[in-house]
Design a protein around this motif. Sequence first.
Motif, PDB file in Angstrom:
ATOM      1  N   ASP A  38       5.606  13.808 -44.731  1.00 19.33           N
ATOM      2  CA  ASP A  38       6.421  13.068 -43.659  1.00 19.33           C
ATOM      3  C   ASP A  38       7.588  13.771 -43.208  1.00 19.33           C
ATOM      4  N   GLU A  39       8.157  14.315 -44.183  1.00 20.84           N
ATOM      5  CA  GLU A  39       9.541  15.280 -43.961  1.00 20.84           C
ATOM      6  C   GLU A  39       9.341  16.524 -44.545  1.00 20.84           C
ATOM      7  N   GLU A  41      11.953  20.040 -45.018  1.00 21.22           N
ATOM      8  CA  GLU A  41      13.051  20.803 -44.983  1.00 21.22           C
ATOM      9  C   GLU A  41      12.884  22.232 -45.188  1.00 21.22           C
ATOM     10  N   SER A  55       5.435  22.974 -40.398  1.00 20.50           N
ATOM     11  CA  SER A  55       5.572  21.405 -40.910  1.00 20.50           C
ATOM     12  C   SER A  55       4.478  20.521 -40.389  1.00 20.50           C
ATOM     13  N   LYS A  76       8.014  13.793 -53.801  1.00 22.07           N
ATOM     14  CA  LYS A  76       8.568  15.119 -53.503  1.00 22.07           C
ATOM     15  C   LYS A  76       7.736  16.277 -53.853  1.00 22.07           C
ATOM     16  N   ALA A 118       9.649  19.250 -49.194  1.00 21.14           N
ATOM     17  CA  ALA A 118       9.135  18.079 -48.362  1.00 21.14           C
ATOM     18  C   ALA A 118       9.041  16.702 -49.246  1.00 21.14           C
ATOM     19  N   THR A 119       8.854  15.799 -48.271  1.00 24.57           N
ATOM     20  CA  THR A 119       8.863  14.442 -48.849  1.00 24.57           C
ATOM     21  C   THR A 119       7.431  13.820 -48.251  1.00 24.57           C
TER      22      THR A 119
END
Length: 239
Positions: A38-39, A41, A55, A76, A118-119
């Motif tokens: 979902d996230e 970096e 992404s 994570k 990433a999460t």
Amino acid sequence: MKIINKKNNQITFTAEIEESLANAVRRCVNQVPVLAIDEVEILKNDSPLYDETISHRMGLIPLTMDKPVNEKTVAKLKLSTKKEGMVCSELLVGDVKVVYDKIPITSLKKGQELEIVATAKVGKGIEHARFSPGLMFYRNIIELKIDKDCSKEVVDVCPQKILKTENGKIIVEDNYKCDMCEACVDLCEKQGKDSIKLIPTKELTITLESFGQLSVEEIFKKSIEVLKKDLKEVSKKIK
Ligand code: SF4
């Protein structure tokens, strides 16, 4: 209900159920929660792809976890590589596993580097396609009425190869495979005949395909649970 085909991530079965009910279950598939990235970096990206593209690709990589997930599950993941060549999903390591190792993310040349944190969280396909566990589709099983004057040439035009000749007659094998392409009907029409009629029956063939996060059986059962829950809510409101 009869299972007519079962592969790793796909099942096809016949069922005598209302189309509206099959459609309601189909719509609930995207309400079965699954994990997805979902996230993201991006700490370093020397690859030819934009951060946004990477992404987006990572979000669509199916993930799986050994223990059951719920709305609060967060995982994570990390990807760090300097290796020249294709960067694939197998390089993602962390609390969850990727379902398929060889999903390409980007590529690196000698001396280039990619570093990502990433999460993953749990979501539903109705929010975004990355949370979709798979898909379901169905169609009516077709009954074929073939007149005696039907040309034997229809056997060769059927792309599903379900028409055969036996003792001079045209017979239908595995009529659930008929996808109503109408190639046989068109041939008869060209010959000025109306020898084949395709009649939809009340029985459906239902196919469920999983993207790998859950088994097809789990997707089907959970979709029915979601539908039951929704119906309970509706009946509560009506009372
Ligand atoms: S409609 Fe298409 S698939 Fe069905 S029997 Fe005719 S040619 Fe075959």
